[in-house]
Design a protein around this motif. Structure first.
Motif, PDB file in Angstrom:
ATOM      1  N   ARG A   1     -18.848 -18.506  -0.144  1.00  0.00           N
ATOM      2  CA  ARG A   1     -18.520 -18.580   1.271  1.00  0.00           C
ATOM      3  C   ARG A   1     -19.775 -18.465   2.150  1.00  0.00           C
ATOM      4  NH1 ARG A   1     -14.599 -19.564  -1.885  1.00  0.00           N
ATOM      5  NH2 ARG A   1     -14.499 -17.399  -2.597  1.00  0.00           N
ATOM      6  N   LYS A   2     -20.571 -17.417   1.957  1.00  0.00           N
ATOM      7  CA  LYS A   2     -21.731 -17.237   2.834  1.00  0.00           C
ATOM      8  C   LYS A   2     -22.808 -18.298   2.594  1.00  0.00           C
ATOM      9  CE  LYS A   2     -25.201 -13.919   4.374  1.00  0.00           C
ATOM     10  NZ  LYS A   2     -24.939 -14.165   5.810  1.00  0.00           N
ATOM     11  N   VAL A   3     -23.177 -18.513   1.316  1.00  0.00           N
ATOM     12  CA  VAL A   3     -24.272 -19.438   1.016  1.00  0.00           C
ATOM     13  C   VAL A   3     -23.803 -20.891   1.014  1.00  0.00           C
ATOM     14  CG1 VAL A   3     -25.933 -20.185  -0.738  1.00  0.00           C
ATOM     15  CG2 VAL A   3     -25.654 -17.749  -0.226  1.00  0.00           C
ATOM     16  N   LEU A   4     -22.813 -21.224   0.190  1.00  0.00           N
ATOM     17  CA  LEU A   4     -22.410 -22.629   0.020  1.00  0.00           C
ATOM     18  C   LEU A   4     -21.535 -23.165   1.151  1.00  0.00           C
ATOM     19  CD1 LEU A   4     -21.755 -22.857  -3.831  1.00  0.00           C
ATOM     20  CD2 LEU A   4     -23.803 -23.487  -2.533  1.00  0.00           C
ATOM     21  N   PHE A   5     -21.038 -22.286   1.998  1.00  0.00           N
ATOM     22  CA  PHE A   5     -20.272 -22.738   3.169  1.00  0.00           C
ATOM     23  C   PHE A   5     -21.070 -22.495   4.450  1.00  0.00           C
ATOM     24  CE2 PHE A   5     -16.836 -21.390   6.334  1.00  0.00           C
ATOM     25  CZ  PHE A   5     -16.687 -22.670   6.848  1.00  0.00           C
ATOM     26  N   GLY A   6     -21.269 -21.239   4.806  1.00  0.00           N
ATOM     27  CA  GLY A   6     -21.937 -20.923   6.062  1.00  0.00           C
ATOM     28  C   GLY A   6     -23.397 -21.329   6.121  1.00  0.00           C
ATOM     29  N   ASN A   7     -24.188 -20.847   5.162  1.00  0.00           N
ATOM     30  CA  ASN A   7     -25.628 -21.138   5.180  1.00  0.00           C
ATOM     31  C   ASN A   7     -25.922 -22.617   4.943  1.00  0.00           C
ATOM     32  OD1 ASN A   7     -25.751 -18.394   5.436  1.00  0.00           O
ATOM     33  ND2 ASN A   7     -26.970 -18.018   3.602  1.00  0.00           N
ATOM     34  N   LEU A   8     -25.171 -23.234   4.016  1.00  0.00           N
ATOM     35  CA  LEU A   8     -25.420 -24.640   3.689  1.00  0.00           C
ATOM     36  C   LEU A   8     -25.209 -25.541   4.896  1.00  0.00           C
ATOM     37  CD1 LEU A   8     -26.174 -26.668   1.482  1.00  0.00           C
ATOM     38  CD2 LEU A   8     -23.735 -26.860   0.935  1.00  0.00           C
TER      39      LEU A   8
ATOM     40  N   ALA B   1     -23.364  -7.248  -7.479  1.00  0.00           N
ATOM     41  CA  ALA B   1     -22.839  -7.084  -6.120  1.00  0.00           C
ATOM     42  C   ALA B   1     -23.837  -6.350  -5.236  1.00  0.00           C
ATOM     43  CB  ALA B   1     -21.508  -6.328  -6.168  1.00  0.00           C
ATOM     44  N   VAL B   2     -24.480  -5.322  -5.800  1.00  0.00           N
ATOM     45  CA  VAL B   2     -25.476  -4.555  -5.046  1.00  0.00           C
ATOM     46  C   VAL B   2     -26.695  -5.426  -4.735  1.00  0.00           C
ATOM     47  CG1 VAL B   2     -27.093  -2.613  -5.153  1.00  0.00           C
ATOM     48  CG2 VAL B   2     -24.747  -2.321  -5.949  1.00  0.00           C
ATOM     49  N   LEU B   3     -27.182  -6.149  -5.737  1.00  0.00           N
ATOM     50  CA  LEU B   3     -28.373  -6.990  -5.552  1.00  0.00           C
ATOM     51  C   LEU B   3     -28.132  -8.094  -4.530  1.00  0.00           C
ATOM     52  CD1 LEU B   3     -29.672  -7.388  -9.234  1.00  0.00           C
ATOM     53  CD2 LEU B   3     -30.698  -6.042  -7.398  1.00  0.00           C
ATOM     54  N   LEU B   4     -27.005  -8.787  -4.661  1.00  0.00           N
ATOM     55  CA  LEU B   4     -26.710  -9.888  -3.734  1.00  0.00           C
ATOM     56  C   LEU B   4     -26.484  -9.370  -2.314  1.00  0.00           C
ATOM     57  CD1 LEU B   4     -26.532 -11.544  -6.346  1.00  0.00           C
ATOM     58  CD2 LEU B   4     -24.499 -12.643  -5.436  1.00  0.00           C
ATOM     59  N   SER B   5     -25.835  -8.223  -2.191  1.00  0.00           N
ATOM     60  CA  SER B   5     -25.615  -7.623  -0.865  1.00  0.00           C
ATOM     61  C   SER B   5     -26.939  -7.236  -0.229  1.00  0.00           C
ATOM     62  CB  SER B   5     -24.719  -6.390  -0.983  1.00  0.00           C
ATOM     63  OG  SER B   5     -23.439  -6.737  -1.462  1.00  0.00           O
ATOM     64  N   THR B   6     -27.849  -6.700  -1.048  1.00  0.00           N
ATOM     65  CA  THR B   6     -29.167  -6.303  -0.549  1.00  0.00           C
ATOM     66  C   THR B   6     -29.941  -7.512  -0.042  1.00  0.00           C
ATOM     67  OG1 THR B   6     -29.261  -4.450  -2.107  1.00  0.00           O
ATOM     68  CG2 THR B   6     -31.357  -5.176  -1.145  1.00  0.00           C
ATOM     69  N   ILE B   7     -29.900  -8.605  -0.791  1.00  0.00           N
ATOM     70  CA  ILE B   7     -30.581  -9.833  -0.373  1.00  0.00           C
ATOM     71  C   ILE B   7     -29.986 -10.349   0.939  1.00  0.00           C
ATOM     72  CG2 ILE B   7     -31.049 -12.246  -0.954  1.00  0.00           C
ATOM     73  CD1 ILE B   7     -30.938 -11.371  -3.935  1.00  0.00           C
ATOM     74  N   ALA B   8     -28.660 -10.355   1.008  1.00  0.00           N
ATOM     75  CA  ALA B   8     -27.988 -10.845   2.224  1.00  0.00           C
ATOM     76  C   ALA B   8     -28.361  -9.993   3.442  1.00  0.00           C
ATOM     77  CB  ALA B   8     -26.478 -10.839   2.016  1.00  0.00           C
ATOM     78  N   LEU B   9     -28.469  -8.683   3.243  1.00  0.00           N
ATOM     79  CA  LEU B   9     -28.802  -7.784   4.354  1.00  0.00           C
ATOM     80  C   LEU B   9     -30.251  -7.938   4.805  1.00  0.00           C
ATOM     81  CD1 LEU B   9     -26.924  -4.553   3.204  1.00  0.00           C
ATOM     82  CD2 LEU B   9     -26.350  -5.989   5.170  1.00  0.00           C
ATOM     83  N   GLN B  10     -31.104  -8.435   3.900  1.00  0.00           N
ATOM     84  CA  GLN B  10     -32.518  -8.636   4.232  1.00  0.00           C
ATOM     85  C   GLN B  10     -32.762  -9.945   4.988  1.00  0.00           C
ATOM     86  OE1 GLN B  10     -35.028  -6.362   3.674  1.00  0.00           O
ATOM     87  NE2 GLN B  10     -33.332  -5.040   3.064  1.00  0.00           N
ATOM     88  N   THR B  11     -31.714 -10.747   5.123  1.00  0.00           N
ATOM     89  CA  THR B  11     -31.845 -12.035   5.806  1.00  0.00           C
ATOM     90  C   THR B  11     -31.958 -11.814   7.312  1.00  0.00           C
ATOM     91  OG1 THR B  11     -30.463 -13.020   4.097  1.00  0.00           O
ATOM     92  CG2 THR B  11     -30.844 -14.324   6.077  1.00  0.00           C
ATOM     93  N   THR B  12     -33.002 -12.369   7.907  1.00  0.00           N
ATOM     94  CA  THR B  12     -33.249 -12.155   9.338  1.00  0.00           C
ATOM     95  C   THR B  12     -32.548 -13.177  10.218  1.00  0.00           C
ATOM     96  OG1 THR B  12     -35.302 -13.444   9.118  1.00  0.00           O
ATOM     97  CG2 THR B  12     -35.487 -11.048   8.965  1.00  0.00           C
ATOM     98  N   GLU B  13     -32.054 -14.256   9.614  1.00  0.00           N
ATOM     99  CA  GLU B  13     -31.368 -15.304  10.368  1.00  0.00           C
ATOM    100  C   GLU B  13     -29.867 -15.235  10.142  1.00  0.00           C
ATOM    101  OE1 GLU B  13     -33.377 -19.370  10.532  1.00  0.00           O
ATOM    102  OE2 GLU B  13     -34.203 -18.538   8.685  1.00  0.00           O
ATOM    103  N   LEU B  14     -29.120 -15.634  11.155  1.00  0.00           N
ATOM    104  CA  LEU B  14     -27.672 -15.761  11.031  1.00  0.00           C
ATOM    105  C   LEU B  14     -27.334 -17.243  10.943  1.00  0.00           C
ATOM    106  CD1 LEU B  14     -26.418 -13.283  13.794  1.00  0.00           C
ATOM    107  CD2 LEU B  14     -26.524 -12.855  11.334  1.00  0.00           C
ATOM    108  N   ASN B  15     -26.290 -17.583  10.191  1.00  0.00           N
ATOM    109  CA  ASN B  15     -25.822 -18.963  10.241  1.00  0.00           C
ATOM    110  C   ASN B  15     -24.905 -19.116  11.457  1.00  0.00           C
ATOM    111  OD1 ASN B  15     -23.064 -18.296   9.490  1.00  0.00           O
ATOM    112  ND2 ASN B  15     -23.774 -18.087   7.379  1.00  0.00           N
ATOM    113  N   SER B  16     -24.510 -20.337  11.760  1.00  0.00           N
ATOM    114  CA  SER B  16     -23.752 -20.600  12.991  1.00  0.00           C
ATOM    115  C   SER B  16     -22.405 -19.891  13.017  1.00  0.00           C
ATOM    116  CB  SER B  16     -23.554 -22.109  13.162  1.00  0.00           C
ATOM    117  OG  SER B  16     -22.836 -22.650  12.070  1.00  0.00           O
TER     118      SER B  16
END
Length: 218
Positions: free
Chosen positions: A136-143, A46-61
């Motif tokens: 939700r974030k990757v396979l729905f929003g980001n995809l 949970a910590v690792l995935l949250s850290t990766i998500a927070l490092q993302t500079t782009e937002l999905n729609s």
């Protein structure tokens, strides 16, 4: 970090975290430490995935139109009532069809929570955070963004179905319709506020209810 890179990294990390306890137990004969290992593994994930998500500079729609954080809390709590109602309706339909409503996945979680209260942290914190970021974030929003489907409602519906079916199959206990429906509701909650914390809150509350039930059913 670009959306495509962070999405791929989240997926790779998730699968590594998912299989790590089994690998450690198989190769190092740590079977008696299974629950502590899996709990720490899920929390670390949970910590690792949250850290990766927070490092993302782009937002999905979906996240472009995100509402204030208080909305995420409000709809996250409302979501608990919605998911309980959804499960009640599907269970009624399942009974009417003559099928069993018993979920092997839920029963396994209840058994583990009963035998070791420490595992509750994996159920209520680790798993919900990881699953919301992945499904939700990757396979729905980001995809939807990565496929160029983010500007149409049909595109969002298709990625919501992909995400929810993947979520259902990952739980693999035969209740595909139930888990897929829950996944679709979580997609809707995320889309409603533009904040992944919304579906996280609902997911955490739902799993907490399961864990508390397990404790008081001892």
């Amino acid at each position: 970090m670009k959306l495509s890179k962070s999405s791929l990294l989240i997926l790779i990390t998730y699968f590594f975290i998912f299989f790590l306890p089994s690998i450690l137990i198989s190769f190092f004969n740590l079977g008696k430490y299974y629950i502590p290992i899996q709990t720490l593994d899920y929390l670390l994930g949970a910590v690792l995935l949250s850290t990766i998500a927070l490092q993302t500079t782009e937002l999905n729609s979906i996240e472009y139109g995100r509402k204030p954080f208080i909305n995420a809390i409000f709809w996250g709590v409302i979501g608990l009532g919605l998911v309980l109602l959804l499960q009640f309706i599907i269970n009624l339909l399942t009974i009417a069809s003559g099928a069993s409503t018993t979920s092997q996945n839920t029963q396994t979680l209840l058994t583990l929570a009963k035998t070791n209260s420490f595992f509750i942290f994996a159920i209520t914190i680790g798993a919900p955070i990881m699953e919301e970021l992945v499904f939700r974030k990757v396979l729905f929003g980001n995809l939807s963004n990565l496929l160029g489907w983010n500007n149409t409602n049909l595109g969002l519906v298709i990625t919501a179905l992909i995400s929810s079916l993947a979520f259902a199959f990952m739980h693999s206990d035969g209740h595909i319709i139930l888990y897929a429906s829950i996944g679709l509701l979580f997609c809707w909650l995320y889309n409603r506020t533009g904040r992944i914390q919304t579906s996280m809150i609902t997911h955490m509350l739902m799993n907490s209810l399961i864990a508390i039930s397990a404790i008081f059913m001892k």
